[in-house]
Design a protein around this motif. Sequence first.
Motif, PDB file in Angstrom:
ATOM      1  N   GLY A   8      51.208  -7.622 -16.553  1.00  0.00           N
ATOM      2  CA  GLY A   8      51.809  -8.851 -17.063  1.00  0.00           C
ATOM      3  C   GLY A   8      51.290  -9.766 -16.404  1.00  0.00           C
ATOM      4  O   GLY A   8      50.629  -9.976 -15.390  1.00  0.00           O
ATOM      5  N   MET A   9      51.512 -11.120 -16.858  1.00  0.00           N
ATOM      6  CA  MET A   9      51.003 -12.517 -16.673  1.00  0.00           C
ATOM      7  C   MET A   9      51.965 -13.435 -16.829  1.00  0.00           C
ATOM      8  O   MET A   9      52.411 -13.681 -17.980  1.00  0.00           O
ATOM      9  CB  MET A   9      49.584 -12.817 -17.266  1.00  0.00           C
ATOM     10  N   LEU A  10      52.323 -14.185 -15.863  1.00  0.00           N
ATOM     11  CA  LEU A  10      53.348 -15.241 -15.895  1.00  0.00           C
ATOM     12  C   LEU A  10      52.485 -16.490 -16.289  1.00  0.00           C
ATOM     13  O   LEU A  10      51.590 -16.623 -15.810  1.00  0.00           O
ATOM     14  CB  LEU A  10      54.318 -15.541 -14.712  1.00  0.00           C
ATOM     15  N   LYS A  11      53.490 -17.516 -16.849  1.00  0.00           N
ATOM     16  CA  LYS A  11      52.606 -18.805 -17.400  1.00  0.00           C
ATOM     17  C   LYS A  11      51.957 -19.573 -15.980  1.00  0.00           C
ATOM     18  O   LYS A  11      50.719 -19.968 -16.118  1.00  0.00           O
ATOM     19  CB  LYS A  11      53.601 -19.576 -18.007  1.00  0.00           C
ATOM     20  N   ARG A  12      52.829 -19.486 -15.135  1.00  0.00           N
ATOM     21  CA  ARG A  12      52.249 -20.217 -13.863  1.00  0.00           C
ATOM     22  C   ARG A  12      50.811 -19.592 -12.879  1.00  0.00           C
ATOM     23  O   ARG A  12      50.400 -20.069 -12.405  1.00  0.00           O
ATOM     24  CB  ARG A  12      53.121 -20.374 -12.884  1.00  0.00           C
ATOM     25  N   GLU A  13      50.530 -18.150 -13.508  1.00  0.00           N
ATOM     26  CA  GLU A  13      49.603 -17.354 -13.020  1.00  0.00           C
ATOM     27  C   GLU A  13      48.354 -17.507 -13.876  1.00  0.00           C
ATOM     28  O   GLU A  13      47.476 -16.952 -13.393  1.00  0.00           O
ATOM     29  CB  GLU A  13      49.965 -15.877 -13.096  1.00  0.00           C
ATOM     30  N   CYS A  14      48.450 -17.647 -14.974  1.00  0.00           N
ATOM     31  CA  CYS A  14      47.340 -18.066 -15.933  1.00  0.00           C
ATOM     32  C   CYS A  14      46.340 -19.115 -14.996  1.00  0.00           C
ATOM     33  O   CYS A  14      46.336 -20.164 -15.049  1.00  0.00           O
ATOM     34  CB  CYS A  14      47.677 -18.613 -17.322  1.00  0.00           C
ATOM     35  N   ARG A  15      45.074 -18.658 -15.130  1.00  0.00           N
ATOM     36  CA  ARG A  15      43.953 -19.279 -14.382  1.00  0.00           C
ATOM     37  C   ARG A  15      43.245 -20.272 -15.131  1.00  0.00           C
ATOM     38  O   ARG A  15      42.597 -20.922 -14.844  1.00  0.00           O
ATOM     39  CB  ARG A  15      42.890 -18.312 -13.842  1.00  0.00           C
ATOM     40  N   TYR A  16      43.696 -20.179 -16.527  1.00  0.00           N
ATOM     41  CA  TYR A  16      43.200 -20.989 -17.509  1.00  0.00           C
ATOM     42  C   TYR A  16      43.907 -22.288 -18.263  1.00  0.00           C
ATOM     43  O   TYR A  16      43.392 -22.768 -19.004  1.00  0.00           O
ATOM     44  CB  TYR A  16      42.521 -20.016 -18.439  1.00  0.00           C
ATOM     45  N   LEU A  17      45.008 -22.561 -17.829  1.00  0.00           N
ATOM     46  CA  LEU A  17      45.999 -23.439 -18.184  1.00  0.00           C
ATOM     47  C   LEU A  17      46.175 -24.484 -17.079  1.00  0.00           C
ATOM     48  O   LEU A  17      46.134 -24.305 -15.981  1.00  0.00           O
ATOM     49  CB  LEU A  17      47.325 -22.941 -18.553  1.00  0.00           C
ATOM     50  N   ASN A  18      46.321 -25.857 -17.502  1.00  0.00           N
ATOM     51  CA  ASN A  18      46.501 -26.931 -16.613  1.00  0.00           C
ATOM     52  C   ASN A  18      48.204 -27.258 -16.731  1.00  0.00           C
ATOM     53  O   ASN A  18      48.610 -28.121 -17.392  1.00  0.00           O
ATOM     54  CB  ASN A  18      45.729 -28.201 -17.084  1.00  0.00           C
TER      55      ASN A  18
END
Length: 137
Positions: free
Chosen positions: A126-136
């Motif tokens: 799983g990946m939470l939005k805050r953990e995504c390394r490719y979003l600002n």
Amino acid sequence: MIEVISDAKLFAPWLANRLGYDDVWKDSAGYGFLYNRKLVGAVVFTEFTGRDIHVHIASQNPVWFTRPYLKFISEYPFIHCGVERVTALIDEKNKRSRRLFRGWGGCEEGRLRNYIADGQDAIVCGMLKRECRYLNV
């Protein structure tokens, strides 16, 4: 040069076959990645619940798996769909996919025993939005 296509009918069967699925998803969205006019990778999102969406990824050439395209595929679930998390079920033997998912920002959360057709376990990632390394975000 990488070309991105968004008509799931053109790449979902290829992706389902690469993942060993018997059936193609009925409701899905995603992207296929062409290199020299040949399909080399695809990402399909399924099972949207409002807070979560499942992702299925396959690649036969990592040329498309770059920072700009990771940002691009990250925007669909988190920005367009507005989910809080992305879930992936990955064959326990597929160490490369598990490593790539961690590199995207996700982590391993559990195990579905005897889930894969050959009796292997599936790793729930799983990946939470805050953990995504490719979003600002």
